[in-house]
Design a protein around this motif. Structure first.
Motif, PDB file in Angstrom:
ATOM      1  N   UNK A 356       0.833  -1.201   0.000  1.00 10.04           N
ATOM      2  CA  UNK A 356       0.000   0.000   0.000  1.00 10.04           C
ATOM      3  C   UNK A 356       0.870   1.255   0.000  1.00 10.04           C
ATOM      4  N   UNK A 357       1.895   1.280   0.834  1.00 10.25           N
ATOM      5  CA  UNK A 357       2.772   2.457   0.921  1.00 10.25           C
ATOM      6  C   UNK A 357       3.540   2.655  -0.393  1.00 10.25           C
ATOM      7  N   UNK A 358       4.071   1.549  -0.955  1.00 14.39           N
ATOM      8  CA  UNK A 358       4.802   1.648  -2.217  1.00 14.39           C
ATOM      9  C   UNK A 358       3.904   2.132  -3.349  1.00 14.39           C
ATOM     10  N   UNK A 359       2.684   1.589  -3.423  1.00 11.68           N
ATOM     11  CA  UNK A 359       1.765   1.950  -4.502  1.00 11.68           C
ATOM     12  C   UNK A 359       1.336   3.412  -4.390  1.00 11.68           C
ATOM     13  N   UNK A 360       1.089   3.861  -3.151  1.00  9.73           N
ATOM     14  CA  UNK A 360       0.688   5.260  -2.968  1.00  9.73           C
ATOM     15  C   UNK A 360       1.843   6.206  -3.304  1.00  9.73           C
ATOM     16  N   UNK A 361       3.046   5.840  -2.902  1.00  8.32           N
ATOM     17  CA  UNK A 361       4.202   6.671  -3.235  1.00  8.32           C
ATOM     18  C   UNK A 361       4.367   6.766  -4.751  1.00  8.32           C
ATOM     19  N   UNK A 362       4.119   5.619  -5.444  1.00  5.98           N
ATOM     20  CA  UNK A 362       4.292   5.595  -6.893  1.00  5.98           C
ATOM     21  C   UNK A 362       3.230   6.418  -7.604  1.00  5.98           C
ATOM     22  N   UNK A 363       1.977   6.300  -7.192  1.00  7.51           N
ATOM     23  CA  UNK A 363       0.915   7.040  -7.892  1.00  7.51           C
ATOM     24  C   UNK A 363       1.054   8.534  -7.645  1.00  7.51           C
ATOM     25  N   UNK A 396      -3.797   2.759   9.627  1.00 12.73           N
ATOM     26  CA  UNK A 396      -2.664   2.528   8.726  1.00 12.73           C
ATOM     27  C   UNK A 396      -2.888   3.252   7.403  1.00 12.73           C
ATOM     28  N   UNK A 397      -4.084   3.124   6.845  1.00 10.59           N
ATOM     29  CA  UNK A 397      -4.392   3.781   5.574  1.00 10.59           C
ATOM     30  C   UNK A 397      -4.301   5.300   5.727  1.00 10.59           C
ATOM     31  N   UNK A 398      -4.864   5.812   6.809  1.00 10.94           N
ATOM     32  CA  UNK A 398      -4.812   7.263   7.040  1.00 10.94           C
ATOM     33  C   UNK A 398      -3.363   7.755   7.100  1.00 10.94           C
ATOM     34  N   UNK A 399      -2.509   7.004   7.784  1.00 10.42           N
ATOM     35  CA  UNK A 399      -1.118   7.400   7.921  1.00 10.42           C
ATOM     36  C   UNK A 399      -0.388   7.335   6.580  1.00 10.42           C
ATOM     37  N   UNK A 400      -0.661   6.305   5.767  1.00 10.78           N
ATOM     38  CA  UNK A 400      -0.024   6.185   4.460  1.00 10.78           C
ATOM     39  C   UNK A 400      -0.440   7.345   3.548  1.00 10.78           C
ATOM     40  N   UNK A 401      -1.713   7.698   3.557  1.00 12.79           N
ATOM     41  CA  UNK A 401      -2.179   8.829   2.743  1.00 12.79           C
ATOM     42  C   UNK A 401      -1.483  10.123   3.165  1.00 12.79           C
ATOM     43  N   UNK A 402      -1.359  10.326   4.468  1.00 13.25           N
ATOM     44  CA  UNK A 402      -0.711  11.541   4.968  1.00 13.25           C
ATOM     45  C   UNK A 402       0.781  11.559   4.579  1.00 13.25           C
ATOM     46  N   UNK A 403       1.416  10.398   4.740  1.00 15.88           N
ATOM     47  CA  UNK A 403       2.858  10.306   4.491  1.00 15.88           C
ATOM     48  C   UNK A 403       3.202  10.499   3.020  1.00 15.88           C
ATOM     49  N   UNK A 404       2.385   9.927   2.107  1.00 21.72           N
ATOM     50  CA  UNK A 404       2.694   9.972   0.676  1.00 21.72           C
ATOM     51  C   UNK A 404       2.022  11.140  -0.039  1.00 21.72           C
ATOM     52  N   UNK A 405       1.168  11.873   0.678  1.00 23.06           N
ATOM     53  CA  UNK A 405       0.449  13.027   0.122  1.00 23.06           C
ATOM     54  C   UNK A 405      -0.422  12.635  -1.070  1.00 23.06           C
ATOM     55  N   UNK A 406      -1.006  11.461  -0.983  1.00 25.50           N
ATOM     56  CA  UNK A 406      -1.907  10.961  -2.026  1.00 25.50           C
ATOM     57  C   UNK A 406      -3.331  11.448  -1.756  1.00 25.50           C
ATOM     58  N   UNK A 407      -3.979  11.934  -2.805  1.00 28.76           N
ATOM     59  CA  UNK A 407      -5.395  12.278  -2.678  1.00 28.76           C
ATOM     60  C   UNK A 407      -6.185  10.981  -2.460  1.00 28.76           C
ATOM     61  N   UNK A 408      -7.068  10.936  -1.466  1.00 34.33           N
ATOM     62  CA  UNK A 408      -7.786   9.683  -1.202  1.00 34.33           C
ATOM     63  C   UNK A 408      -8.529   9.141  -2.421  1.00 34.33           C
ATOM     64  N   UNK A 409      -9.047  10.009  -3.284  1.00 37.19           N
ATOM     65  CA  UNK A 409      -9.811   9.550  -4.451  1.00 37.19           C
ATOM     66  C   UNK A 409      -8.941   8.819  -5.457  1.00 37.19           C
ATOM     67  N   UNK A 410      -7.605   8.950  -5.343  1.00 35.84           N
ATOM     68  CA  UNK A 410      -6.725   8.226  -6.263  1.00 35.84           C
ATOM     69  C   UNK A 410      -6.568   6.757  -5.874  1.00 35.84           C
ATOM     70  N   UNK A 411      -6.933   6.406  -4.664  1.00 36.23           N
ATOM     71  CA  UNK A 411      -6.693   5.057  -4.136  1.00 36.23           C
ATOM     72  C   UNK A 411      -7.979   4.242  -4.162  1.00 36.23           C
ATOM     73  N   UNK A 412      -7.875   3.038  -4.693  1.00 34.96           N
ATOM     74  CA  UNK A 412      -9.008   2.107  -4.694  1.00 34.96           C
ATOM     75  C   UNK A 412      -8.549   0.796  -4.066  1.00 34.96           C
ATOM     76  N   UNK A 413      -9.189   0.388  -2.987  1.00 37.55           N
ATOM     77  CA  UNK A 413      -8.863  -0.873  -2.329  1.00 37.55           C
ATOM     78  C   UNK A 413      -9.782  -1.967  -2.845  1.00 37.55           C
ATOM     79  N   UNK A 414      -9.192  -3.114  -3.221  1.00 30.67           N
ATOM     80  CA  UNK A 414      -9.960  -4.239  -3.752  1.00 30.67           C
ATOM     81  C   UNK A 414     -10.052  -5.347  -2.700  1.00 30.67           C
ATOM     82  N   UNK A 415     -11.283  -5.816  -2.458  1.00 27.44           N
ATOM     83  CA  UNK A 415     -11.527  -6.883  -1.497  1.00 27.44           C
ATOM     84  C   UNK A 415     -12.299  -7.987  -2.188  1.00 27.44           C
ATOM     85  N   UNK A 416     -11.980  -9.242  -1.879  1.00 27.05           N
ATOM     86  CA  UNK A 416     -12.774 -10.336  -2.439  1.00 27.05           C
ATOM     87  C   UNK A 416     -14.114 -10.406  -1.716  1.00 27.05           C
ATOM     88  N   UNK A 417     -15.146 -10.840  -2.443  1.00 21.96           N
ATOM     89  CA  UNK A 417     -16.469 -10.906  -1.812  1.00 21.96           C
ATOM     90  C   UNK A 417     -16.493 -11.940  -0.694  1.00 21.96           C
TER      91      UNK A 417
END
Length: 548
Positions: A356-363, A396-417
């Motif tokens: 999650x941290x790597x992907x947010x930093x990259x985007x 954890x997600x809140x901290x990663x968004x703050x740390x990487x300065x990613x807009x929340x709308x850029x992140x999509x979390x995928x969960x299996x049903x």
């Protein structure tokens, strides 16, 4: 003296008895002298001690210990010593009988023995007693077969219905297993939810397999003392003692490995151990060790990015982040190998946070490199069931968004049903908390799990992802195409967009475009790419684009 002492001559007739002895036989000294033990206690008692008396008269000391019924009917444990009685010239003229009541000591020993070797809940032998029996067989070079019966989902039963109910089920199951005991030489409880059954002698596989079928039926029939029942099944593993086994623990290990194999296959199954299973387990342990090292050092793990395409325009909409592992000695380890290890060991929580941290930093980096006025890309990151149950995950997600300065709308979390529906109410609360952060949510592999429509409309999600198995089957029949069409209609009805994965051919893409699918990904567009190759797509030159 509290010890009972009597002296008898060579003809087994009493010469003397002290006061405790006289009280025991309920005779006076006059009534005792000249009588044999047979006169006092019967011929059977006389015969039982004949061997010890013979040794004492031969000049030796003999001892024995056992339970004796007293005149009042009480059972007492008596320690007996038979010692030679010598005359003035040193010749043996009779023998002493020294009797000591050791009931309290014996009961304490028995209590300690039971605590050490027996299970307090079921009364069955425990793991130590099982190993002791197997060690005896090994010492005598006696062949044997070991069966492990591991109750499936026992932790869930105990958690949901309570320890007392679980203990009642175990007690009933132990009793039922005991009724099947004719086929087994020992039944033991070897863990919280597993029993072991020992069969001495050469392995008769057909007979053992018939017994296994009966065991499976016994597990299904278990009830609590109140008659309440839950459906229970068992994962069963079997191992036979082989010359290659150096210790009894090795046979137990192999049986437990076979049981683990049955559990991996879905439970309610039976597996016989073979050496390949052991090699597989050793390999898994080594990979787990190496994966922990890679995660702690940040070496060898990297993230690949597969493009997600707008189906109508063919433009780049975003990426899915997919973790990869390049082992320093073994090269690329497939995700299908190391992800299940991470799931089973709990490492997936730390691994998922790292991805999650790597992907947010990259985007965040890529958004800055996009042409001015370009629509922002989104980054999809898979979320495991373990992360979903982690109470600290939202933070954890809140901290990663703050740390990487990613807009929340850029992140999509995928969960299996399946992960969501396993604990639906808890999952809904967590998803609502995540949604409050402003991120987007998607149900992955939709249609392959066990989702309920009564919950689906309650889930605060944005997307449904059509599983690749449906996409690949679209061209085989109208029924398969209808399944995809229904999923898309359902998504539109509920206000979700649709992502189709596993698009392999232009025919797949054209059909999905005709069905008004929103987004797609698959090898037809691009494979998962290293970061540098994925970054080349940001300039707008997309290899899959062609005039429609």
């Amino acid at each position: 003296m509290p010890v009972r002492v009597a002296v008898l001559d060579r003809d087994r007739r009493h010469i003397y008895g002290n006061r405790p002895y006289l009280e025991m036989v309920d005779r006076s000294l006059d009534q005792l002298v000249g009588r044999t033990l047979g006169d006092l206690m019967g011929d059977k008692a006389m015969r039982n001690m004949a061997g010890h008396v013979k040794r004492a008269l031969a000049g030796h000391i003999a001892e024995s210990e056992g339970w004796v019924q007293q005149p009042n009917g009480e059972q007492r444990c008596i320690h007996r010593v038979y010692a030679p009685y010598r005359g003035a010239d040193g010749a043996v003229v009779g023998y002493f009988v020294i009797l000591q009541d050791v009931t309290d000591r014996r009961q304490s020993q028995d209590d300690l023995f039971r605590l050490a070797y027996y299970d307090p809940v079921t009364g069955l032998a425990n793991r130590l007693m099982l190993l002791k029996h197997m060690a005896d067989y090994c010492a005598e070079k006696e062949p044997f077969t070991l069966v492990i019966v591991d109750i499936d989902r026992f932790a869930d039963i105990r958690t949901s219905l309570g320890q007392a109910f679980a203990n009642e089920l175990l007690g009933d199951l132990a009793s039922r297993l005991g009724e099947q005991g004719g086929a087994f030489d020992l039944i033991a409880r070897v863990s919280d939810h597993a029993f072991a059954l020992l069969v001495a002698g050469p392995c008769d596989r057909p007979a053992v397999e018939r017994a296994l079928e009966e065991l499976a039926a016994v597990v299904r029939s278990a009830r609590s003392s109140s008659g309440a029942a839950v459906f229970m099944s068992a994962s069963i593993g079997v191992a036979t003692a082989e010359p290659s086994h150096e210790r009894p623990e090795d046979v137990l290990r192999d049986a437990e490995i076979a049981t683990g194999r049955s559990r991996e296959l879905g439970g309610g199954r039976q597996s016989w151990f073979d050496p390949a299973m052991h090699a597989h387990v050793v390999e898994q342990i080594r990979l787990e060790h190496d994966l922990r090292g890679a995660l702690s050092r940040g070496e060898g793990l990297w993230v690949a990015y597969q493009p997600i395409v707008e189906m109508v325009t063919g433009g780049l909409a975003g990426f899915e982040a997919l973790v990869r592992w390049t082992h320093p000695e073994r090269g690329n380890i497939p995700p299908g190998v190391f992800i299940p290890i991470a799931e089973s060991t709990g490492l997936v929580v730390a691994l998922g946070s790292w991805v999650l941290r790597e992907a947010c930093r990259q985007i965040a980096d890529w958004q800055d490199k996009r042409a001015p006025g370009s629509a922002p890309l989104f980054m999809s990151v898979n979320l495991s069931a373990r992360q979903l149950s982690d109470p600290g995950f939202v933070e954890v997600v809140r901290e990663v968004l703050r740390e990487t300065k990613v807009e929340p709308a850029w992140l999509k979390l995928e969960l299996t049903e399946s992960a969501v529906m396993d604990k639906a109410e808890q999952s809904i609360r967590l998803l609502q908390d995540l949604r409050t952060l402003g991120i987007k949510l998607s149900i992955d592999d939709f249609g392959t799990g066990y989702s309920s429509l009564s919950y689906l409309h309650k889930l605060p999600i944005d997307s449904l992802k059509v599983d690749r198995s449906f996409v690949s089957a679209m061209h085989h029949s109208e029924e398969n195409r209808a399944i995809v069409r229904i999923i898309m209609d359902l998504a539109r009805l509920l206000g979700f967009d649709v992502i189709a994965e596993g698009i392999e051919t232009s025919a797949d893409a054209n059909l999905l475009r005709a069905l008004a699918c929103d987004y797609g990904q698959g090898y037809h567009f691009a494979r998962p790419l290293p970061p540098a190759d994925a970054e080349k797509l940001l300039g707008g030159e997309l290899p899959w684009q062609a005039p429609w």
